[in-house]
Structure formats: C-alpha cells, structure tokens
Enzyme design. Sequence first.
Site, PDB file in Angstrom:
ATOM      1  N   LYS A   1       0.819  -1.208   0.000  1.00 25.36           N
ATOM      2  CA  LYS A   1       0.000   0.000   0.000  1.00 25.36           C
ATOM      3  C   LYS A   1       0.855   1.261   0.000  1.00 25.36           C
ATOM      4  CE  LYS A   1      -3.803  -0.312  -0.175  1.00 25.36           C
ATOM      5  NZ  LYS A   1      -4.692  -0.503  -1.350  1.00 25.36           N
TER       6      LYS A   1
ATOM      7  N   HIS B   1      -1.430   3.532  -6.760  1.00 26.26           N
ATOM      8  CA  HIS B   1      -2.725   4.233  -6.807  1.00 26.26           C
ATOM      9  C   HIS B   1      -2.564   5.665  -7.328  1.00 26.26           C
ATOM     10  CE1 HIS B   1      -4.644   0.882  -4.882  1.00 26.26           C
ATOM     11  NE2 HIS B   1      -3.910   0.991  -3.803  1.00 26.26           N
TER      12      HIS B   1
END
Length: 376
Positions: free
Chosen positions: A84, A103
Amino acid sequence: MSTSIATTGPHLWLRAETKPMEHRAALTPATAKELLNAGYRITVERSEERIFDDEEYSNVGCTLVDKLSWKTDAPADAYIVGLKELPENDTSPLHHTHIFFAHCFKNQAGWKELLQRFDAGKGTILDLEFLNDSNGRRVAAFGYMAGFAGSAVGIDVWCHQKTNPGEVYGALTPYPNEDALVNYIKGRLANAVALNNNQYPKVMVMGALGRCGTGACDFARKAGIPEENIIKWDINETKNGGPFPEILEADIFVNCIYLNQKIPPFITQELIDGPRKLSVICDVSCDTTNPNNPIPVYSINTTFDKPTVPVKTSNPYPLEVCSIDHLPTLLPRESSDMFSRDLLPTMLALKNRHESPVWNGAESLYKEKLEASRSA
C-alpha cells in the site's frame, strides 16, 4: 555443514507497511525462500503489524532490519517492495525502484504529487496493479479475496442494521482464517434473518464474472445466502449503460468492477432518494477519488476503524457505504499466500527484467504517466 546460497539475483527490500490495519505482505516467507533459492538477496523490515512473524522470514534466510530503514539504508539498486501507500506527510524525492500499488495511474487524489517525488529522485514505479501478461491479464491480484471479504462485510452490515437498528456499525478486525469469518457471518445472518420475517437479503454483485465478483458470490453462498438471492450482473447486463434502478431492489450491492474508462453511473442521488430496498453498498472497487467513480453518492474511503459511512438521502430508510481499499487484509494470511504465489513467477523474471514483457510494460506505463504529470 551449512551451505550458503550465492546471491546472483536482484536485491529485494520488503518494507514494513504503514497503512493502519494493513497486515498483508507482498512476499511471504514461503515465496521469499524460493527467491532466496534462486539467488536473490532479501531484506525484510521488522513489523508488528504483518501477519507473518519476523522470525518466519529470518528462519528461511532473510536479513531483518528496522522498520522504514529503506529510506536511509537500502542500496541504490535494491527494489523496495510493498503493497500500500508510502508513509504520508513525506514529500522527499524517491530514488529507488518501488514495486507496490501506487494508486496514482488513474488520476487518483495526490497522483501528480507522488509522481513528482519519483521524478525528483529519478526513481521508478513498477506498479503491481499493472503487471499484465501478453493477454492483458494481471499476473497477480487480490481481487478474489477483496470480493470475498467485501461480500462478508456487506452482509454483516445488513445483519447489524436488522439486529441493532440505529446503532453505528463498529470496527472490523482481521480473522485468523476463512472458516472463522464464514462461521461468524453465518451466526450473524441466522439472527438477522429471524428478525426479517425469515427473509434472506438479496445480494447484487456487479462484475460477477471477474475474480473479484467470483469471490463475492462465493462468500455469499458459503454464508448461507440462497442462490436465487445472489443477483449476478456483468457486461451483458450493463452494456446499455446506467443508471440501473434494479440495484435498488437488492438489499446489498457489492461493486466489483475494474474501472479503466469513463462509464455512466450505476446509481444516482435521485435514484437513492426514491423508493428502495437497498440499505448497504460495499464498493470493493473503491474508485472513490476517481473522477469517473460509477457510484457518485459518497466521497470518502472508509477504514477498518470506521467501516461505513451513512449516505445522505432524503429517503429515511438507512443506506450505508463501505469503501475500504484494502479489504483482503480481513483475511491477511490467505490473501498474502494467494497473491504472493501468483506473483512469484514474475518476481523470478525480475532477474532478467529487461527481457520480461511484464516488467517492460510496467516501466513503459510509468514513463507515460510521468510525462503526463509533467504537463498537468
């Protein structure tokens, strides 16, 4: 007599995750051992959050180092491997090649700032989300477990609405294994159904034929939802474009699509303000900050601490959204095992990275997005 393995391959530096409640790992002790056997060097940062104990890595031959030491101690040629986001509130240039879910390639919030950090440090992103084979299929994904966990949370929120009306849905904590999660939801469902005139909820899964949607449908079945109450929609049902009033006829809507282009919204504010059975949306896809988000009735990601947010609507019937962007950590060991095993052949190809179509494609995409950030 002990023997040592020659380190002729790349140096992988598994960083500790800093996202709250993230217990998964991109590399498990089992896959790390196979990489070590192939001549790789693997450094693992200590982590109290990771589902795998530090000793599980040291026992197979990995070197343990302090948390976040990659920033100062990782050699320039080491690949920094994670899952992440990188630590927040850090704007320093990034010099290494990072393998993680960045992301930032679909114009998510903060995409330009992150790419500028890599630009300033002459680093590189090899994004796990965009490691594709020759058929354009991702080589490894958490999709199945994301759908599985998302379906579980969606059903549990519905149960909570029936058994504890008006009360806030509480924090989630990871489960030790799949059986523990399934058995827990089965018990919750039995109580809620009894309070709902013995009627099971209808669960609508959008993107039901994909990995994520398959996981969502599988969990609903394992929890005891009758097959006729699992509504499966995919490309044939959505080809004419939304919005889709049919979503309002389900009790629980689980969105599992992979968004790669602008599409009409699935539901609108006008629809949810009208008559509906729908009371739970679990947006597994979590394109919350994407300008093309097909569920434009909420605007924040939820967390394991606060898994749902109420949707503002003039209809007094409750409607809550779960939009946790790392749902597979609800089952961290199984999720990590599945993902890392699928990723292993591609990690082994890192030894000859520039001969690998998968890694070349990832690097080309990074360069393309980097140019876009410079002109944005």
